[in-house]
Design a protein around this motif. Structure first.
Motif, PDB file in Angstrom:
ATOM      1  N   SER A   1       0.849  -1.202   0.000  1.00  0.00           N
ATOM      2  CA  SER A   1       0.000   0.000   0.000  1.00  0.00           C
ATOM      3  C   SER A   1       0.882   1.247   0.000  1.00  0.00           C
ATOM      4  CB  SER A   1      -0.935  -0.006   1.208  1.00  0.00           C
ATOM      5  OG  SER A   1      -0.193  -0.094   2.394  1.00  0.00           O
ATOM      6  N   ARG A   2       1.747   1.330  -1.014  1.00  0.00           N
ATOM      7  CA  ARG A   2       2.730   2.410  -1.061  1.00  0.00           C
ATOM      8  C   ARG A   2       2.079   3.795  -1.023  1.00  0.00           C
ATOM      9  NH1 ARG A   2       6.680   0.480  -5.310  1.00  0.00           N
ATOM     10  NH2 ARG A   2       6.866  -1.245  -3.876  1.00  0.00           N
ATOM     11  N   ARG A   3       1.020   3.972  -1.824  1.00  0.00           N
ATOM     12  CA  ARG A   3       0.404   5.306  -1.923  1.00  0.00           C
ATOM     13  C   ARG A   3      -0.426   5.650  -0.693  1.00  0.00           C
ATOM     14  NH1 ARG A   3      -2.927   6.141  -7.023  1.00  0.00           N
ATOM     15  NH2 ARG A   3      -2.924   8.284  -6.331  1.00  0.00           N
ATOM     16  N   THR A   4      -0.911   4.634   0.001  1.00  0.00           N
ATOM     17  CA  THR A   4      -1.778   4.906   1.152  1.00  0.00           C
ATOM     18  C   THR A   4      -1.053   4.669   2.473  1.00  0.00           C
ATOM     19  OG1 THR A   4      -2.626   2.659   0.967  1.00  0.00           O
ATOM     20  CG2 THR A   4      -3.938   4.391  -0.048  1.00  0.00           C
ATOM     21  N   ILE A   5       0.269   4.526   2.405  1.00  0.00           N
ATOM     22  CA  ILE A   5       0.982   4.120   3.622  1.00  0.00           C
ATOM     23  C   ILE A   5       0.878   5.158   4.766  1.00  0.00           C
ATOM     24  CG2 ILE A   5       3.365   4.852   3.047  1.00  0.00           C
ATOM     25  CD1 ILE A   5       2.254   1.583   4.739  1.00  0.00           C
TER      26      ILE A   5
END
Lengths: 109, 301
Positions: free
Chosen positions: B139-143
């Protein structure tokens, strides 16, 4: 169909022509609406319009006035012009005969 | 006030992509905005950017399928390790006597304690790191949002869920195997060991390693996909084994099956747990070595 903020943004960008970029569009919208335009709304709407192919954006040259930082330049595409024209026509059609559009005395209490 | 706001603008705008950060900072300079106005604007933009991926189903799946259950399972494991270690901590810190150092038996018992406790601690740290890495990678973008939610789940787990679950376990265990064993033990009757110690253990052994893992995971695009997938499988496999072990423990308790009712079913699967971080360490060390030798063919493992 465009949203009203998308229409405002396209109109501001079209009016600014070659000088259309984030901060200038924001100023144009604030002048037109006499309200505040947040940077969040501006840039997320720009992204949306670009995804739909209604505008094209690119990084402009840095200027000393901006502390050496670049601008996000904007140009309305032909598809964007058509979408804005359709929206405007729809608003004009929908407004035909209403008091605030024809300057006659309204029917509201 | 203005200066503080500009400092905060600087910090908050780091959550934006570098290109957009420059553009926004340029807009602020050009429109000569005040610090509070700029802070409000940048907060709004960052919030919109962070919320944008949540219009998709994937972040919700990761939240419901990984962040919440893994956070709760790690909390439970941490609480178990804390309750095991609290006895030893109490034994050494609350009953300390310098003369103990002169006794050979003390050193033997200390060595036995370390051998007993160290694998669990190491496994918990490695498992937390591996889970953090997996979450960061998936979840790179929502980390940033998932990281905060993971911390909240851990907090909820440490203060509410894990103690309640342990209480439930002890209650059923007392009914099933030790009907005459009643009353609190001297260690857990102390607030320090009952409340504060598990939270401290969770912060040191779970929260910090998992945040470090998330940081590494969010920047793991330099590693090859097969390696990352092996790390995900190891992390999620460890947690699946842990969940299954909890199930076996309960079945053993309900069926009063003494051979299966053993504390080992509460322990982390430590070989699986340490495999992920060890692999990551070996892979990054090899990558550094190859890139140091200037071999571009080996720049991606």
């Amino acid at each position: 169909m465009l949203g009203e903020f998308e229409y405002l943004l396209l109109t501001a960008a079209a009016q600014l022509g070659e000088d259309a970029y984030g901060a200038a569009i924001r100023q144009e919208i604030e002048d037109a609406t006499r309200g505040r335009c947040s940077i969040g709304a501006l840039y997320t709407t720009l992204d949306r319009l670009e995804t739909k192919g209604l505008v094209r954006t690119w990084m402009g040259d840095p200027t000393p006035q901006r502390g050496g930082r670049p601008k996000r330049m904007v140009r309305v595409t032909a598809k964007g012009v058509r979408a804005a024209r359709d929206f405007h026509a729809a608003v004009m059609r929908a407004s035909r005969g209403v008091s605030w559009a024809s300057n006659r005395v309204g029917t509201q209490p | 006030m203005n200066r503080i706001c500009w400092k905060l603008v600087d910090i908050v705008s780091r959550a934006l992509e570098p290109g957009e950060r420059d553009i926004v900072r340029g807009d602020f300079a050009e429109s000569q905005q005040t610090g509070p106005q700029a802070l409000r604007d940048v907060l709004g933009l960052v919030a919109r950017r962070q919320m944008a991926p949540w219009h998709n189903w994937r972040p919700w799946l990761i939240l419901a399928g990984l962040v919440v259950p893994l956070g709760l399972l790690l909390s439970l494991l941490s609480n178990h390790v804390a309750s095991m270690n609290s006895v030893y901590s109490w034994m050494y810190f609350n009953n300390w006597d310098w003369s103990l150092l002169q006794h050979r038996a003390f050193w033997i018992v200390l060595a036995q304690t370390i051998v007993l406790v160290f694998p669990d601690i190491l496994a918990l740290i490695c498992l937390s790191w591996a889970i953090g890495f997996t979450l960061g990678d998936l979840s790179r973008r929502t980390i940033p949002v998932n990281g905060v939610l993971f911390c909240l789940v851990l907090l909820f787990g440490a203060l509410v869920a894990a103690p309640q679950y342990m209480r439930l376990q002890v209650h059923f265990m007392t009914l099933g195997f030790h009907p005459r064993n009643t009353g609190p033990d001297p260690v857990s009757s102390l607030t320090l060991y009952r409340v504060l110690f598990p939270v401290l253990v969770q912060i040191i052994l779970v929260l910090l390693p998992s945040l470090l893992g998330m940081y590494k995971g969010a920047r793991s695009h330099r590693l090859s996909l097969p390696l990352r997938m092996i790390l995900w499988v190891l992390a999620l496999g460890s947690m699946a084994v842990l969940a299954a072990m909890q199930g076996i423990w309960w079945v053993a308790l309900v069926t009063q099956s003494r051979p299966w009712f053993h504390p080992i079913w509460q322990k982390p699967p430590w070989l699986l747990a340490i495999a992920g971080p060890v692999m990551y360490w070996l892979a990054t060390a090899a990558r550094k070595r190859h890139s140091g030798a200037g071999n571009p063919a080996c720049s991606r493992l």
